[in-house]
Design an enzyme around this catalytic site. Sequence first.
Site, PDB file in Angstrom:
ATOM      1  N   GLU A   1       6.413   4.288  -2.915  1.00 36.77           N
ATOM      2  CA  GLU A   1       5.985   5.263  -3.638  1.00 36.77           C
ATOM      3  C   GLU A   1       5.741   4.776  -4.878  1.00 36.77           C
ATOM      4  OE1 GLU A   1       4.791   7.807  -2.403  1.00 36.77           O
ATOM      5  OE2 GLU A   1       6.208   8.727  -0.787  1.00 36.77           O
TER       6      GLU A   1
ATOM      7  N   HIS B   1      -2.928   7.715  -6.303  1.00 33.11           N
ATOM      8  CA  HIS B   1      -1.913   7.355  -5.718  1.00 33.11           C
ATOM      9  C   HIS B   1      -2.110   7.363  -4.131  1.00 33.11           C
ATOM     10  CE1 HIS B   1       2.548   7.842  -4.752  1.00 33.11           C
ATOM     11  NE2 HIS B   1       2.193   8.320  -3.808  1.00 33.11           N
ATOM     12  N   GLU B   2      -2.790   8.066  -3.458  1.00 32.35           N
ATOM     13  CA  GLU B   2      -3.012   8.052  -1.962  1.00 32.35           C
ATOM     14  C   GLU B   2      -3.854   6.888  -1.802  1.00 32.35           C
ATOM     15  OE1 GLU B   2      -1.600  10.155  -0.403  1.00 32.35           O
ATOM     16  OE2 GLU B   2      -0.862  11.499  -1.916  1.00 32.35           O
TER      17      GLU B   2
ATOM     18  N   HIS C   1      -1.790   4.061  -1.418  1.00 34.81           N
ATOM     19  CA  HIS C   1      -1.154   3.908  -0.131  1.00 34.81           C
ATOM     20  C   HIS C   1      -1.911   3.050   0.869  1.00 34.81           C
ATOM     21  CE1 HIS C   1       2.841   5.306  -0.729  1.00 34.81           C
ATOM     22  NE2 HIS C   1       2.384   6.801  -1.264  1.00 34.81           N
TER      23      HIS C   1
END
Length: 277
Positions: A187, A128-129, A132
Amino acid sequence: MKKLTFLLACIVCVATADAQFKINQKAIDAASKAVKAVTVSDSEILAYTKEYIDWMDANNPVCTNDKYSKRLDKLVSGLTNYDGLTLNFKVYNVVDVNAFACADGSVRVLAGLMDIMTDEELLGVIGHEIGHVKNNDVKDAFKTSLLTSALKDGVSSQSGTVAQLTNSQFGALAESLSNAKFSQKQESAADDYGYEFLKGCGRNPWAMALSFEKLNALESGASASTMDKLLSSHPDTAKRAKKMADKATKDGFARPANTPYVEPVEATPAKSSNKKK
């Protein structure tokens, strides 16, 4: 386990009760001044990002040759070059349940998160990071924070050379980043990236849903002030868990054994302020 000096909030944003921000008062005062027009290129943003993460590593307890660092090194083996990104990974030995990434590919995991996540769940959070970073969310957030905190007193590059920030400016920047918010669209896109990241690593992407289930349980026990701040900037964790679970099921993946389903607690929207806008 020590407390984190400054924290960039992102996917989890749930801290233990004794976690604290230690912000220099001078930095706070500097952050209250009017924003001045400053132009910073993408290459300069990356240079400032590298300077910032070096400062973060120097001012927080980095795990070295312990159970946390060894576990993370094993988990991310072979991922230093992934999807066109050059990545580096470290663990901060702090109690907060969190992780963050920077535009230069630096990914930092907090020991508190590792304590509650399985390897697959932790890898999903890391994915997930990375999402980003890949989607330029962290670069854009860093640039905004840089221009509205550390650089707003007129600090800028001269003749292509990035100006070195002071400790006070780092403090203002860290304060701004700690309050940075990604949109629900950003997100959700990062969630999807983490899901595909798990698949690409040969892991069951159900872990994305399981990680959100755990976070939802933590949120349910968080203080009202923490919940208000959390829910003001993030998609409902219960809905994120369901979306990932439905996606994994549709793709033919089975929920891992020994992970009994816990009915997600739908978050109550934060009360709106009575202040006039």
